[in-house]
Scaffold this active site. Structure first.
Site, PDB file in Angstrom:
ATOM      1  CE  LYS A   1      -5.433  -0.212  -1.240  1.00 47.60           C
ATOM      2  NZ  LYS A   1      -5.715   0.099  -0.027  1.00 47.60           N
TER       3      LYS A   1
ATOM      4  N   GLY B   1       3.864   0.961   1.271  1.00 42.77           N
ATOM      5  CA  GLY B   1       5.281   0.542   1.021  1.00 42.77           C
ATOM      6  C   GLY B   1       6.043   0.624   2.174  1.00 42.77           C
TER       7      GLY B   1
ATOM      8  NE  ARG C   1      -6.563 -10.964  10.392  1.00 41.14           N
ATOM      9  CZ  ARG C   1      -5.685  -9.911  10.012  1.00 41.14           C
ATOM     10  NH1 ARG C   1      -5.013  -9.859   8.639  1.00 41.14           N
ATOM     11  NH2 ARG C   1      -5.241  -9.072  10.912  1.00 41.14           N
TER      12      ARG C   1
ATOM     13  CG  ASP D   1      -7.307  -6.725   9.265  1.00 44.06           C
ATOM     14  OD1 ASP D   1      -6.215  -6.497   8.721  1.00 44.06           O
ATOM     15  OD2 ASP D   1      -7.320  -6.081  10.436  1.00 44.06           O
TER      16      ASP D   1
ATOM     17  CB  THR E   1       4.759  -2.929   6.046  1.00 43.95           C
ATOM     18  OG1 THR E   1       3.698  -2.182   6.714  1.00 43.95           O
ATOM     19  CG2 THR E   1       4.944  -4.282   6.947  1.00 43.95           C
ATOM     20  CG  LEU E   2       6.302  -5.126   1.472  1.00 45.34           C
ATOM     21  CD1 LEU E   2       5.474  -5.464   0.036  1.00 45.34           C
ATOM     22  CD2 LEU E   2       6.987  -6.769   1.772  1.00 45.34           C
TER      23      LEU E   2
ATOM     24  CG  ASP F   1      -1.980   0.934   1.323  1.00 44.52           C
ATOM     25  OD1 ASP F   1      -2.187   1.525   0.458  1.00 44.52           O
ATOM     26  OD2 ASP F   1      -2.335   1.289   2.303  1.00 44.52           O
TER      27      ASP F   1
HETATM   28  P1  IMP Z   1       1.718  -0.423   3.921  1.00 45.08           P
HETATM   29  O1  IMP Z   1       0.922   0.792   3.967  1.00 45.08           O
HETATM   30  O2  IMP Z   1       2.144  -0.808   2.387  1.00 45.08           O
HETATM   31  O3  IMP Z   1       2.812  -0.679   4.931  1.00 45.08           O
HETATM   32  O4  IMP Z   1       0.879  -1.659   4.364  1.00 45.08           O
HETATM   33  C1  IMP Z   1       0.652  -2.128   5.663  1.00 45.08           C
HETATM   34  C2  IMP Z   1      -0.376  -2.874   5.828  1.00 45.08           C
HETATM   35  O5  IMP Z   1      -1.524  -2.375   5.662  1.00 45.08           O
HETATM   36  C3  IMP Z   1      -0.700  -3.990   4.865  1.00 45.08           C
HETATM   37  O6  IMP Z   1       0.257  -5.412   5.162  1.00 45.08           O
HETATM   38  C4  IMP Z   1      -1.886  -4.494   5.220  1.00 45.08           C
HETATM   39  O7  IMP Z   1      -2.127  -5.458   6.386  1.00 45.08           O
HETATM   40  C5  IMP Z   1      -2.542  -3.170   5.420  1.00 45.08           C
HETATM   41  N1  IMP Z   1      -3.512  -2.750   4.334  1.00 45.08           N
HETATM   42  C6  IMP Z   1      -3.214  -1.838   3.566  1.00 45.08           C
HETATM   43  N2  IMP Z   1      -4.055  -1.637   2.600  1.00 45.08           N
HETATM   44  C7  IMP Z   1      -5.094  -2.478   2.866  1.00 45.08           C
HETATM   45  C8  IMP Z   1      -6.334  -2.674   2.475  1.00 45.08           C
HETATM   46  O8  IMP Z   1      -7.165  -2.139   1.588  1.00 45.08           O
HETATM   47  N3  IMP Z   1      -7.220  -3.496   3.208  1.00 45.08           N
HETATM   48  C9  IMP Z   1      -6.745  -4.026   4.295  1.00 45.08           C
HETATM   49  N4  IMP Z   1      -5.666  -3.975   4.869  1.00 45.08           N
HETATM   50  C10 IMP Z   1      -4.726  -3.149   4.339  1.00 45.08           C
HETATM   51 MG    MG Z   2      -3.809  -5.530   8.336  1.00 44.14          MG
END
Ligand code: IMP
Ligand code: MG
Length: 188
Positions: free
Chosen positions: A143, A117, A177, A171, A119-120, A115
Site C-alpha cells: 500500500k 513500512g 483473518r 484482521d 514494521t518491516l 503499509d
Molecule cells: P506497517 O504500517 O507497514 O508497519 O504495517 C503494520 C501492520 O499493520 C501490518 O503488518 C498489518 O498487520 C497491519 N495493517 C496495515 N494495513 C492493514 C490493513 O489494511 N488491514 C489489516 N491490517 C493492516
Molecule cells: Mg494486524
C-alpha cells in the site's frame, strides 16, 4: 494495481461488515504459485529460510511455503506496533523471535502488508544485524500511498489502494483473518 471496481462477496462468514472483495481466492492462489516458482528457481541449491511475521502473514506464508518446491525451512517472528485500532504509532517491539542462526541461511521475510513500512523496516534492520547470507522481503500486499518510511519490499504480489483490508490473514480487531479472500471492510 488492484482497482476499486465492485465485485460480489461470495460469503462473509457472518462478520457482516464486508464491503466488497478486492482479491479473490483464485487470484491469490495464482500469485502465490508464481511467487513460489520464482523463489524455487532463484534459491535452488541454497540454504533457505522463510520467516513468517505473525500473525498477519501466517496464511500467506503457509501457502507460499508449500509452493516453494526446493528444500526450505520456516521460522516465525512477531512484532507489535503500539497504537489505537487501525493506526500504527511508529514504535515496534519484537515479541517473538527466531530460533535459527540466520548467518547460515538465505532469508526471505514473508509479510502480509507493507503499509507505513515501519514494521518491516524495523524487522529488516534487526535481521540484517545477524548477517544472513542474503535477506529479501516478499509482501502479499503493498500500500505505497501510506508509506512513512523509505522501505520498499523486494517483491509485492499485489499493489493495493488505501483501503482497510481484511481476510487471508489480515484482521480487523483479530476478526476476519479466516476469510479466504482479501476484502474491504466497512469500519463505520
Ligand atoms: P506497517 O504500517 O507497514 O508497519 O504495517 C503494520 C501492520 O499493520 C501490518 O503488518 C498489518 O498487520 C497491519 N495493517 C496495515 N494495513 C492493514 C490493513 O489494511 N488491514 C489489516 N491490517 C493492516
Ligand atoms: Mg494486524
Amino acid at each position: 494495481m488492484i482497482t476499486e471496481e465492485n465485485t460480489a462477496v461470495a460469503d462473509d462468514y457472518g462478520y457482516g461488515i464486508i464491503k466488497r472483495t478486492i482479491i479473490d481466492e483464485s487470484k491469490l492462489k495464482q500469485a502465490v504459485q508464481k511467487a513460489g516458482r520464482l523463489i524455487s528457481e532463484k534459491y535452488y541449491g541454497k540454504p533457505l529460510l522463510l520467516v513468517s511475521i505473525l500473525k498477519g502473514s501466517f496464511i500467506f506464508a503457509s501457502d507460499l511455503f508449500r509452493e516453494i518446491k526446493i528444500p526450505c525451512e520456516i521460522g516465525f517472528m512477531a512484532a507489535e506496533s503500539y497504537g489505537e485500532g487501525t493506526v500504527s504509532s511508529g514504535e515496534v517491539n519484537i515479541t517473538l523471535d527466531l530460533k535459527h542462526d540466520i548467518s547460515k541461511y538465505h532469508v526471505i521475510i514473508a509479510e502480509d502488508i507493507c503499509d507505513t513500512g515501519i514494521t518491516l523496516s524495523k524487522i529488516y534492520a534487526e535481521l540484517m544485524k545477524r548477517k544472513p547470507l542474503s535477506l529479501r522481503v516478499v509482501c502479499l500486499l503493498d500500500k505505497p500511498s501510506r508509506r512513512k518510511t523509505d522501505f520498499k519490499p523486494d517483491h509485492a504480489l499485489f499493489e493495493v489502494p488505501d483501503l482497510f483490508l481484511v481476510g487471508y490473514g489480515l484482521d480487523f480487531s483479530e476478526k476476519m483473518r479466516n476469510l479466504p479472500y482479501i476484502a474491504e471492510a466497512d469500519l463505520h
